[in-house]
Enzyme design. Structure first.
Site, PDB file in Angstrom:
ATOM      1  N   ASN A 145       3.278  18.831 -21.350  1.00 11.63           N
ATOM      2  CA  ASN A 145       2.965  17.880 -22.415  1.00 11.63           C
ATOM      3  C   ASN A 145       3.141  18.499 -23.799  1.00 11.63           C
ATOM      4  OD1 ASN A 145       2.310  15.693 -20.740  1.00 11.63           O
ATOM      5  ND2 ASN A 145       0.306  16.594 -20.319  1.00 11.63           N
TER       6      ASN A 145
ATOM      7  N   HIS B  33       3.686  16.372 -26.769  1.00 12.10           N
ATOM      8  CA  HIS B  33       3.466  14.980 -26.370  1.00 12.10           C
ATOM      9  C   HIS B  33       2.202  14.358 -26.963  1.00 12.10           C
ATOM     10  CE1 HIS B  33       6.799  15.697 -23.773  1.00 12.10           C
ATOM     11  NE2 HIS B  33       6.719  14.513 -23.202  1.00 12.10           N
TER      12      HIS B  33
ATOM     13  N   LYS C 140      10.634  22.255 -14.129  1.00  9.91           N
ATOM     14  CA  LYS C 140       9.734  21.137 -13.791  1.00  9.91           C
ATOM     15  C   LYS C 140       9.283  21.268 -12.334  1.00  9.91           C
ATOM     16  CE  LYS C 140       8.062  16.819 -14.354  1.00  9.91           C
ATOM     17  NZ  LYS C 140       8.124  15.550 -14.986  1.00  9.91           N
TER      18      LYS C 140
ATOM     19  N   HIS D 162       3.222  11.063 -28.480  1.00 15.49           N
ATOM     20  CA  HIS D 162       2.739   9.782 -27.958  1.00 15.49           C
ATOM     21  C   HIS D 162       2.015   8.981 -29.041  1.00 15.49           C
ATOM     22  CE1 HIS D 162       2.731  10.883 -23.391  1.00 15.49           C
ATOM     23  NE2 HIS D 162       3.912  10.508 -23.836  1.00 15.49           N
TER      24      HIS D 162
ATOM     25  N   LYS E 206       5.104  11.464 -11.235  1.00 18.27           N
ATOM     26  CA  LYS E 206       4.199  10.722 -12.120  1.00 18.27           C
ATOM     27  C   LYS E 206       4.832   9.371 -12.402  1.00 18.27           C
ATOM     28  CE  LYS E 206       2.936  13.385 -15.740  1.00 18.27           C
ATOM     29  NZ  LYS E 206       2.175  13.639 -16.972  1.00 18.27           N
TER      30      LYS E 206
ATOM     31  N   GLU F  45      -1.583  17.649 -12.001  1.00 18.31           N
ATOM     32  CA  GLU F  45      -1.873  17.930 -13.399  1.00 18.31           C
ATOM     33  C   GLU F  45      -3.315  18.314 -13.676  1.00 18.31           C
ATOM     34  OE1 GLU F  45       0.355  15.529 -16.151  1.00 18.31           O
ATOM     35  OE2 GLU F  45      -1.185  15.778 -17.668  1.00 18.31           O
TER      36      GLU F  45
ATOM     37  N   ARG G 279       0.814  -1.229   0.000  1.00 16.84           N
ATOM     38  CA  ARG G 279       0.000   0.000   0.000  1.00 16.84           C
ATOM     39  C   ARG G 279       0.840   1.268   0.000  1.00 16.84           C
ATOM     40  NH1 ARG G 279      -3.323  -3.304   3.075  1.00 16.84           N
ATOM     41  NH2 ARG G 279      -5.069  -3.963   1.794  1.00 16.84           N
TER      42      ARG G 279
ATOM     43  N   HIS H 289      11.522   8.086 -27.391  1.00 15.42           N
ATOM     44  CA  HIS H 289      10.483   8.984 -26.874  1.00 15.42           C
ATOM     45  C   HIS H 289      10.831  10.449 -27.196  1.00 15.42           C
ATOM     46  CE1 HIS H 289       7.537  10.705 -24.147  1.00 15.42           C
ATOM     47  NE2 HIS H 289       8.499  11.329 -23.494  1.00 15.42           N
TER      48      HIS H 289
ATOM     49  N   GLU I 267      13.367  17.113 -24.559  1.00 12.04           N
ATOM     50  CA  GLU I 267      12.628  17.590 -23.371  1.00 12.04           C
ATOM     51  C   GLU I 267      13.258  18.880 -22.847  1.00 12.04           C
ATOM     52  OE1 GLU I 267       9.835  16.139 -22.454  1.00 12.04           O
ATOM     53  OE2 GLU I 267       9.972  14.012 -22.984  1.00 12.04           O
TER      54      GLU I 267
END
Ligand SMILES: NC(=O)c1ccc[n+]([C@@H]2O[C@H](COP(=O)([O-])OP(=O)(O)OC[C@H]3O[C@@H](n4cnc5c(N)ncnc54)[C@H](O)[C@@H]3O)[C@@H](O)[C@H]2O)c1
Length: 516
Positions: free
Chosen positions: A403, A406, A385, A410, A301, A395, A279, A423, A343
């Protein structure tokens, strides 16, 4: 109160040669009465206002210096965030019994006057726990060796650490050659047990994972090694299960720390595995790719890919520490380093003109992987960031700006089965598509599209997005997370520093993209 800030600040000022400013004294000079009188006559809110104004004035006139602040100064969230951006903010700490001994009966200290000092200190520390946690370093002063404490303060000030200020969940992104040597210390601070689960991939494990595991073992940790197959194709639930299996077979407990040593894939998987293991256990990140250092290791994330698209299952789980050691990039293949630069370009465009111009100046050095330019790029991107994550941890607003490039990126990756482009290369193409689209709707001029393409090309990144924008790729935009019903929230660039979110109908967006 009683933490020793005035005496430590004096020694730090003497040893650094910087001017010393004691905020309480400055306020007393300004007001012509003592702090105690100010409190008694005007009350705490009026005092805090005066404190804020005086500090802003002092900092404005003296950007370099040692500032001894009252303990209540940093309880103002806005001011505290300003201080974090302006320099190195340090919390001095000591046990309550020691603080109580040092302040005696609390004379001249309005917040303690006429009260049970120890009980009042406990209450203040509880009320201010979030504020005191948001700093570059917490230094214990119970040993009362002022020179030693001053050395620790000076070391913290020399260090490059970007703070993600999230109250008691705050953490530091430590950036610099050799910071990986701190892993065992950071793990001990985060851990409730000696058990560490070190996650890496087949490429990184022999290069960096193993030496770091050895460092942890030398410090008395029990290390379970998980070595995953490398690459985006393995960013799957099966990899997460391997981490869980290995951790539980290795006797992981609630006090265990999961450490991700690798690129963004390892980091996202290790973070997600930690978020749900028993958990939720602590995670720490040691990014080894440029992309992970400038982006994915910061912000919490985590997740994995499914056949429906990238990162569609995951969780927000903030790390307890991030150690960005650019020396680890020495073994990173050139194509991966270049992909990470995409990036960096994205971050610079969100940040503003000075950041983009800085990259243009550094472009040849960055392409060649020169350490000084790379370090500058990591610092700029990590700071951006951090700022955005702080504003919008989950977000719901500003974070979505990250993004940029992205949505299309993506979709290209998904259509290629995550096997074609890196990527970062896909993000570069996605940015070109977003810029051309922005030019079509009048958000920016063709010169800015050319500027972006010139920078990407100089950094070794692709810009020929046209050949990817076929119906199969566009169909993947429909499964992007940024989509709500048939609306897609698209990150639309303008000039550097002017990037915003704009909703588009899915078919409208597909039409515009096909024309780019
Ligand atoms: N969580 C976030 O906020 C976030 C943000 C951006 C990207 N991401 C994710 O990051 C991933 C991409 O990360 P990546 O580009 O680092 O990919 P990656 O993790 O696949 O690493 C790229 C390759 O480089 C190798 N490698 C990494 N470091 C190395 C080193 N120092 N020496 C030698 N080889 C090394 C890896 O083994 C791999 O083969 C994507 O899955 C993306 O979704 C996440």
């Amino acid at each position: 109160m009683g933490s020793g800030k005035s005496s430590v600040a004096r020694v730090v000022a003497r040893r650094s040669g910087l001017p010393l400013f004691d905020l309480d004294q400055a306020i007393e000079q300004h007001a012509g009465v003592t702090v105690a009188t100010l409190f008694a006559e005007r009350g705490e809110p009026a005092f805090r206002e005066l404190e804020r104004d005086t500090l802003r004035e002092l900092l404005g006139a003296n950007p370099r210096g040692v500032f001894a602040l009252g303990g209540g100064t940093v309880t103002d969230r806005t001011l505290r965030r300003e201080l974090l951006g302006a320099g190195t903010l340090i919390t001095l700490r000591a046990p309550v019994a020691e603080l109580a001994r040092r302040v005696g009966g609390g004379e001249g200290r309005p917040l303690l006057a006429g009260q049970d000092v120890a009980a009042r200190l406990v209450a203040l520390l509880e009320a201010r726990a979030e504020a005191y946690a948001e700093c570059q370093a917490v230094i214990d002063t119970s040993a009362a060796d002022v020179e030693g404490i001053a050395s620790a303060v000076l070391a913290a000030a020399r260090d490059v650490a970007v703070v993600v200020p999230l109250g008691v969940r705050s953490y530091r992104v430590e950036i610099g050659a050799g910071v990986r040597a701190r892993l065992a210390t950071r793990v001990s601070e985060a851990a409730g047990s000696p058990s560490v689960v070190l996650v890496s991939d087949e490429n990184v494990a022999p290069l960096w994972g193993e030496p770091l595991a050895a460092q942890l073992e030398a410090a008395g940790k029990r290390v379970t090694r998980v070595i995953l197959p490398a690459g985006e194709a393995h960013k799957t639930l099966a990899s997460v299960e391997r981490i869980w299996d290995a951790a539980l077979s290795g006797g992981a407990d609630r006090g265990s720390v999961v450490v991700g040593v690798g690129g963004g894939v390892v980091g996202d998987l290790a973070g997600f595995a930690a978020s749900a293991l028993l958990r939720g256990v602590a995670v720490g990140q040691v990014p080894t790719s440029l992309l992970a250092m400038v982006d994915s290791a910061i912000g919490g994330k985590t997740g994995f890919d499914t056949r429906h698209g990238k990162n569609l299952v995951g969780a927000f789980h903030q790390p307890r520490f991030v150690l960005c050691d650019p020396e680890l990039l020495a073994t990173l293949p050139d194509v991966e380093r270049t992909a990470g630069l995409a990036e960096v370009v994205k971050s610079a465009w969100i940040e503003g003109e000075a950041a983009v111009a800085g990259l243009e100046r550094d472009q040849a050095a960055l392409r060649a992987g020169e350490p000084a330019a790379t370090l500058r790029a990591i610092r700029m991107s990590a700071a951006l960031k951090t700022r955005i994550v702080t504003e919008d941890e989950r977000e719901s607003g500003a974070r979505a700006l990250l993004n940029l490039g992205h949505t299309v990126g993506h979709a290209i990756e998904a259509a290629e089965g995550y096997a074609g482009l890196r990527h970062g290369q896909a993000v570069a193409l996605g940015m070109v598509a977003a810029f051309r689209l922005a030019a079509q709707v009048g958000r920016l001029g063709a010169d800015q599209v050319e500027r972006l393409c010139a920078l990407l090309t100089a950094l070794g990144l692709p810009t020929d997005v046209g050949r990817y924008l076929e119906p199969r790729v566009l169909s993947f935009i429909g499964s992007d997370k940024k989509r709500r019903s048939d609306q897609v929230t698209f990150v639309l660039p303008g000039k550097p520093g002017d990037v915003r979110l704009q909703p588009f109908g899915l078919s409208q967006l597909e039409g515009l993209l096909t024309r780019t």
